[in-house]
Design a protein around this motif. Structure first.
Motif, PDB file in Angstrom:
ATOM      1  N   THR A   4       0.854  -1.191   0.000  1.00  0.00           N
ATOM      2  CA  THR A   4       0.000   0.000   0.000  1.00  0.00           C
ATOM      3  C   THR A   4       0.882   1.230   0.000  1.00  0.00           C
ATOM      4  N   SER A   5       0.332   2.313  -0.511  1.00  0.00           N
ATOM      5  CA  SER A   5       1.095   3.548  -0.599  1.00  0.00           C
ATOM      6  C   SER A   5       1.183   4.205   0.763  1.00  0.00           C
ATOM      7  N   THR A   6       2.089   5.152   0.897  1.00  0.00           N
ATOM      8  CA  THR A   6       2.230   5.892   2.146  1.00  0.00           C
ATOM      9  C   THR A   6       1.110   6.915   2.251  1.00  0.00           C
ATOM     10  N   ASN A   7       0.978   7.487   3.458  1.00  0.00           N
ATOM     11  CA  ASN A   7      -0.047   8.521   3.641  1.00  0.00           C
ATOM     12  C   ASN A   7       0.199   9.706   2.728  1.00  0.00           C
ATOM     13  N   ARG A   8       1.448  10.038   2.527  1.00  0.00           N
ATOM     14  CA  ARG A   8       1.742  11.186   1.680  1.00  0.00           C
ATOM     15  C   ARG A   8       1.355  10.891   0.235  1.00  0.00           C
ATOM     16  N   ASP A   9       1.666   9.642  -0.224  1.00  0.00           N
ATOM     17  CA  ASP A   9       1.310   9.289  -1.597  1.00  0.00           C
ATOM     18  C   ASP A   9      -0.190   9.312  -1.785  1.00  0.00           C
ATOM     19  N   ALA A  10      -0.932   8.892  -0.775  1.00  0.00           N
ATOM     20  CA  ALA A  10      -2.393   8.868  -0.874  1.00  0.00           C
ATOM     21  C   ALA A  10      -3.018  10.228  -0.610  1.00  0.00           C
ATOM     22  N   GLN A  11      -2.175  11.230  -0.286  1.00  0.00           N
ATOM     23  CA  GLN A  11      -2.640  12.590   0.010  1.00  0.00           C
ATOM     24  C   GLN A  11      -3.707  12.575   1.101  1.00  0.00           C
ATOM     25  N   PHE A  12      -3.380  11.838   2.163  1.00  0.00           N
ATOM     26  CA  PHE A  12      -4.360  11.672   3.230  1.00  0.00           C
ATOM     27  C   PHE A  12      -4.675  12.996   3.916  1.00  0.00           C
ATOM     28  N   ILE A  13      -3.652  13.798   4.161  1.00  0.00           N
ATOM     29  CA  ILE A  13      -3.885  15.084   4.822  1.00  0.00           C
ATOM     30  C   ILE A  13      -4.780  15.972   3.966  1.00  0.00           C
ATOM     31  N   GLU A  14      -4.540  15.924   2.642  1.00  0.00           N
ATOM     32  CA  GLU A  14      -5.373  16.728   1.755  1.00  0.00           C
ATOM     33  C   GLU A  14      -6.824  16.264   1.780  1.00  0.00           C
ATOM     34  N   SER A  15      -7.026  14.952   1.886  1.00  0.00           N
ATOM     35  CA  SER A  15      -8.398  14.441   1.938  1.00  0.00           C
ATOM     36  C   SER A  15      -9.086  14.864   3.224  1.00  0.00           C
ATOM     37  N   LYS A  16      -8.332  14.929   4.322  1.00  0.00           N
ATOM     38  CA  LYS A  16      -8.919  15.407   5.575  1.00  0.00           C
ATOM     39  C   LYS A  16      -9.348  16.859   5.451  1.00  0.00           C
ATOM     40  N   SER A  17      -8.500  17.681   4.814  1.00  0.00           N
ATOM     41  CA  SER A  17      -8.857  19.086   4.628  1.00  0.00           C
ATOM     42  C   SER A  17     -10.108  19.209   3.767  1.00  0.00           C
ATOM     43  N   ALA A  18     -10.202  18.359   2.727  1.00  0.00           N
ATOM     44  CA  ALA A  18     -11.382  18.402   1.874  1.00  0.00           C
ATOM     45  C   ALA A  18     -12.634  18.048   2.656  1.00  0.00           C
ATOM     46  N   SER A  19     -12.538  17.078   3.575  1.00  0.00           N
ATOM     47  CA  SER A  19     -13.690  16.705   4.392  1.00  0.00           C
ATOM     48  C   SER A  19     -14.115  17.863   5.281  1.00  0.00           C
ATOM     49  N   ILE A  20     -13.147  18.547   5.884  1.00  0.00           N
ATOM     50  CA  ILE A  20     -13.456  19.692   6.739  1.00  0.00           C
ATOM     51  C   ILE A  20     -14.125  20.793   5.925  1.00  0.00           C
ATOM     52  N   GLU A  21     -13.635  21.015   4.721  1.00  0.00           N
ATOM     53  CA  GLU A  21     -14.232  22.043   3.876  1.00  0.00           C
ATOM     54  C   GLU A  21     -15.678  21.688   3.525  1.00  0.00           C
ATOM     55  N   ASP A  22     -15.938  20.418   3.209  1.00  0.00           N
ATOM     56  CA  ASP A  22     -17.306  20.000   2.893  1.00  0.00           C
ATOM     57  C   ASP A  22     -18.227  20.175   4.098  1.00  0.00           C
ATOM     58  N   ILE A  23     -17.731  19.857   5.279  1.00  0.00           N
ATOM     59  CA  ILE A  23     -18.544  20.020   6.493  1.00  0.00           C
ATOM     60  C   ILE A  23     -18.810  21.499   6.746  1.00  0.00           C
ATOM     61  N   GLY A  24     -17.784  22.333   6.531  1.00  0.00           N
ATOM     62  CA  GLY A  24     -17.976  23.773   6.684  1.00  0.00           C
ATOM     63  C   GLY A  24     -19.034  24.304   5.734  1.00  0.00           C
ATOM     64  N   ARG A  25     -19.032  23.822   4.513  1.00  0.00           N
ATOM     65  CA  ARG A  25     -20.050  24.255   3.539  1.00  0.00           C
ATOM     66  C   ARG A  25     -21.436  23.762   3.945  1.00  0.00           C
ATOM     67  N   LEU A  26     -21.501  22.570   4.510  1.00  0.00           N
ATOM     68  CA  LEU A  26     -22.787  22.033   4.960  1.00  0.00           C
ATOM     69  C   LEU A  26     -23.424  22.936   6.007  1.00  0.00           C
ATOM     70  N   PHE A  27     -22.614  23.433   6.935  1.00  0.00           N
ATOM     71  CA  PHE A  27     -23.124  24.273   8.015  1.00  0.00           C
ATOM     72  C   PHE A  27     -23.057  25.770   7.692  1.00  0.00           C
ATOM     73  N   ASN A  28     -22.559  26.130   6.507  1.00  0.00           N
ATOM     74  CA  ASN A  28     -22.371  27.539   6.145  1.00  0.00           C
ATOM     75  C   ASN A  28     -21.427  28.249   7.112  1.00  0.00           C
ATOM     76  N   ILE A  29     -20.342  27.578   7.461  1.00  0.00           N
ATOM     77  CA  ILE A  29     -19.341  28.138   8.360  1.00  0.00           C
ATOM     78  C   ILE A  29     -18.118  28.550   7.555  1.00  0.00           C
ATOM     79  N   PRO A  30     -17.618  29.789   7.698  1.00  0.00           N
ATOM     80  CA  PRO A  30     -16.378  30.176   7.002  1.00  0.00           C
ATOM     81  C   PRO A  30     -15.236  29.243   7.379  1.00  0.00           C
TER      82      PRO A  30
END
Length: 413
Positions: free
Chosen positions: A260-286
């Motif tokens: 399996t690839s490393t966390n960096r190769d899988a861009q895991f941190i970036e995926s976490k940021s994307a999840s936070i952004e989606d949740i922020g949009r759901l709640f209309n939070i800057p």
């Protein structure tokens, strides 16, 4: 009877208490599992805290709509801004109601009235124990369940404060968590993956290989296969946080190959940021309030104003309309009284820009002093209705004549 059907429906809901993590009420249904787990996501929890705190801390006042005069000693302020119920402060009450509105989709409070119909206490009711019902004539009622005795009672709509999230039928709200179930589920899976990753000592799965055929070989006592023994021993030595980064010693021709690839190769941190952004949009939070996105003063300042206008203003309007209609007497409403919340404290992010705007609008004659004070929810002042305009700007077709008049010598010479 239609009420019997709804009572049976509510009674089925209350087989478990609302504090039980297996029970959630959203948009007329109960569901558990991942919805309850959603509160364990820091981004979801932060959004609920941010919005509920913003609503709870807003000053509440009584205003006469025609004159914009504030009435500081009105009896309703003792409830909404003082002590809504014996067990809760005003901040705790409003935070509780807004938190329930977001997570359950509905927030209810029973209005306990005095001898003359005046509100005396506001009693929060858990959403699972209150149900809006339309009778055969289309009249709205609320049916409540006593959580201890399981007895039900029918309430007039005027005696129940009901704050709703987005609603598709006008009766019950649908929670943010239900509407964003897929987004929250993805974030939960990412959180589980991260937990599992570090729980296993940040060691990724791989293959132990050898040229020797181990398919039919058993251990010395014949109870297990050699393959299972090697796998168990490898997991014992190299999994878990305490065993992270231990040096592996391989013998008998064994080779370890990660698959399996490393966390960096899988861009895991970036995926976490994307999840936070989606949740922020759901709640209309800057996003800056959740610690993601661009962190500059100017952009954050504008985002804070947008947060007030897009996120909080609609919520505040619902509270003001519901409170004014059900907590004020008909004669008071007819006289123009309104229950208001002061949002200007958070809107006034940039005082300099705000003052410059008012100054410019007043100098061109668009705003009077009273117009500006009205935007600040302040009452009129004597002479404040007069508008002023500068004489330095005139229409082009009379500019020549005005110039001659100004330059004409005294006495007409």
């Amino acid at each position: 009877m239609i009420f019997d059907k709804f009572i049976h429906r509510i009674m089925n809901r209350t087989a478990l208490t609302l504090d039980d993590p297996a029970v959630w009420h959203t948009g007329g249904t109960l569901f558990g599992g991942q919805a309850v787990q959603a509160m364990k996501l820091p981004a979801v929890n932060a959004c609920i805290e941010i919005i509920s705190d913003s609503i709870a801390k807003m000053p509440i006042y009584m205003m006469q709509s025609q004159t914009r005069e504030r009435l500081p000693n009105h009896r309703i302020l003792d409830l909404l801004a003082g002590r809504p119920t014996e067990a809760l402060t005003a901040f705790d009450y409003h935070k509780l109601m807004e938190s329930r509105r977001i997570t359950y989709g509905n927030a209810y409070a029973l209005i306990l009235r005095g001898e003359w119909g005046e509100p005396k206490e506001l009693l929060p009711i858990a959403p699972g124990y209150m149900q809006p019902v339309l009778d055969d004539n289309g009249r709205l009622w609320y049916v409540g369940i006593n959580p201890k005795t399981k007895e039900y009672r029918k309430f007039w709509a005027a005696d129940v404060l009901h704050y709703k999230a987005f609603t598709s039928d006008g009766l019950e709200g649908i929670s943010y968590l239900r509407r964003g179930a897929e987004t929250i589920e993805a974030a939960l899976q990412a959180q589980k993956y991260e937990t599992s990753f570090y729980k296993n000592g940040a060691q990724l799965a791989g293959v132990l290989s050898t040229e020797t055929d181990l398919s039919n070989q058993k251990t010395g006592d014949g109870t297990a296969s050699i393959k299972d023994k090697i796998r168990a021993e490898w997991a014992r030595i190299h999994s878990g946080a305490d065993n992270a980064f231990r040096i592996a010693v391989l013998d008998h021709g064994l080779k370890y190959t990660p698959i399996t690839s490393t966390n960096r190769d899988a861009q895991f941190i970036e995926s976490k940021s994307a999840s936070i952004e989606d949740i922020g949009r759901l709640f209309n939070i800057p996003l800056y309030k959740l610690g993601v996105g661009k962190q500059t003063y100017s952009s954050n300042e504008q985002a804070a104003i947008e947060y007030m206008q897009r996120t909080l203003a609609p919520i505040v309007s619902e509270y003001e309309q519901e409170d004014s209609y059900k907590l004020l007497l008909p004669s008071e409403r007819a006289g123009g009284l309104q229950i208001r919340r002061n949002m200007m404290g958070e809107l006034r992010g940039d005082w300099a820009a705000r003052a410059a705007w008012y100054k410019a609008m007043r100098e061109i004659g668009a705003y009077s002093i009273d117009d500006i004070r009205a935007l600040e929810d302040l009452q009129d002042v004597p002479g404040g209705s007069e508008r002023y305009a500068s004489l330095n700007y005139v229409p082009a077709d009379v500019f020549r004549q005005l110039s001659l008049n100004r330059n004409q010598p005294a006495g007409g010479e």
